[in-house]
Design a protein around this motif. Structure first.
Motif, PDB file in Angstrom:
ATOM      1  N   ILE A  31      56.160 -17.493 -26.593  1.00 52.84           N
ATOM      2  CA  ILE A  31      56.182 -16.129 -26.064  1.00 52.84           C
ATOM      3  C   ILE A  31      57.020 -15.257 -26.984  1.00 52.84           C
ATOM      4  N   LEU A  64      54.670 -10.627 -25.373  1.00 54.12           N
ATOM      5  CA  LEU A  64      55.065  -9.978 -24.125  1.00 54.12           C
ATOM      6  C   LEU A  64      56.235  -9.021 -24.343  1.00 54.12           C
ATOM      7  N   LYS A  97      58.360 -14.963 -17.116  1.00 56.98           N
ATOM      8  CA  LYS A  97      57.914 -16.316 -17.456  1.00 56.98           C
ATOM      9  C   LYS A  97      57.106 -16.971 -16.339  1.00 56.98           C
ATOM     10  N   PHE A 101      53.506 -14.062 -16.885  1.00 57.40           N
ATOM     11  CA  PHE A 101      52.933 -15.033 -17.820  1.00 57.40           C
ATOM     12  C   PHE A 101      52.016 -16.018 -17.104  1.00 57.40           C
ATOM     13  N   TYR A 104      48.821 -14.287 -16.340  1.00 53.68           N
ATOM     14  CA  TYR A 104      48.091 -14.083 -17.594  1.00 53.68           C
ATOM     15  C   TYR A 104      47.345 -15.361 -17.993  1.00 53.68           C
TER      16      TYR A 104
END
Length: 331
Positions: A31, A64, A97, A101, A104
């Motif tokens: 990330i 991100l 996170k 995420f 996603y």
């Protein structure tokens, strides 16, 4: 499908090694979180690619940075401007996170996912408990994550020294990304200097008797911390407002508190009064005995013994026998 949150550091690399030994098929995801227009992240990602080549695992990339700025940094900055003391690592785990995420990845892969990370946490079904390594324990950073059903942590039963030994024994220490530390892996190891870049407004300083003491640009200093620009010996901040801070000497009773008013952020088990719980007030602190009660909202946490005064916006993690019970924010 298994996804590993990978930073190229010691802990996440050891998680990858364990999954390889268990013959688990997985993807590692790096990330990118970057606040500035720099290429520092590129060298870190290249190190991750080198480790991926050595250990033979697939490595994916996701940026991100914009989401981090919008959801984490803005809230963190506004909190400090309004004399609060938020924790960006807790925000990052909760909002980025294991929320944004995760959603996603679900949209991209279209199937249920299981997430592994390098946190030092022990998981018990849908609860988490304190790690074996109490110094490295990271349950505090996960105290506001709503659900742990699809999260897995393999390092809860290891000491940090054991992980370091295994990585050195495997000959991977030369590939390890040593910069994957600090606030949200942003290479921010000097937190005070980082905050001082953004909190530059001049504030008024008062002493314990509320007499004018002077002006300072150290607005980033929070409640309970030592005040550096003082003729008083060992002066500490005991109260903070958006435009003023109040200092006193280290032996003052104003630096101690026995109860705080809190807002419940997560609740994993029912809180019972008058049961004695244990509480952590930051990631480095020891455990304090306390009671948690609620006559009418909000909740109150009363410590059995006085503790160093706490700041608004600070998070408390409540434990029962080592199991995380609730995450609360001081208001």
């Amino acid at each position: 499908m298994v996804v590993v949150l990978y930073s190229g550091g010691l802990d996440s690399t050891f998680v990858v090694f364990l999954l390889k030994k268990l013959n688990v098929q997985f993807y590692c995801v790096y990330i990118k979180i970057c606040l500035w227009a720099s290429t520092v992240w590129l060298s870190e990602y290249c190190q991750c690619e080198a480790l991926a080549a050595v250990l033979c695992f697939p490595l994916l990339f996701i940026d991100l940075s914009q989401q981090y700025y919008n959801y984490i940094f803005n809230r963190f900055y506004k909190g400090y401007v309004n004399s609060l003391t938020p924790n960006p690592d807790i925000f990052c785990n909760t909002k980025l996170k294991f929320n944004y995420f995760a959603n996603y990845c679900l949209r991209c892969f279209g199937k249920p996912l299981f997430y592994f990370s390098g946190h030092y946490v022990r998981k018990c079904v849908n609860f988490i408990s304190v790690a074996r390594d109490l110094v490295k324990d990271q349950t505090y950073f996960l105290c506001t994550v709503f659900c742990f059903c699809n999260l897995f942590f393999l390092l809860g039963c290891f000491y940090k020294s054991e992980v370091r030994f295994f990585i050195t024994f495997l000959g991977l220490v030369t590939y390890i990304n040593a910069s994957s530390r600090g606030v949200c892996f942003l290479r921010i190891n000097d937190f005070a200097n980082f905050i001082s870049l953004y909190c530059t407004r001049r504030v008024i300083v008062y002493d314990a008797t509320y007499n004018f003491y002077g002006y300072t640009r150290c607005g980033y200093i929070t409640v309970g911390q030592r005040y550096p620009n003082s003729t008083l010996q060992h002066a500490y901040v005991f109260r903070k407002q958006p435009n003023a801070i109040f200092i006193t000497n280290q032996h003052s009773i104003r630096l101690l508190t026995k109860h705080v008013r809190v807002l419940q952020r997560t609740l994993f088990k029912t809180v019972i009064f008058p049961k004695v719980y244990f509480c952590k007030v930051n990631s480095c602190s020891r455990f304090f005995k306390c009671f948690v009660y609620c006559v009418d909202l909000p909740y109150f946490v009363r410590f059995v013994y006085p503790v160093r005064v706490l700041a608004k916006g600070q998070f408390l993690a409540i434990y029962d026998g080592g199991v995380l019970v609730a995450g609360m924010e001081i208001i």
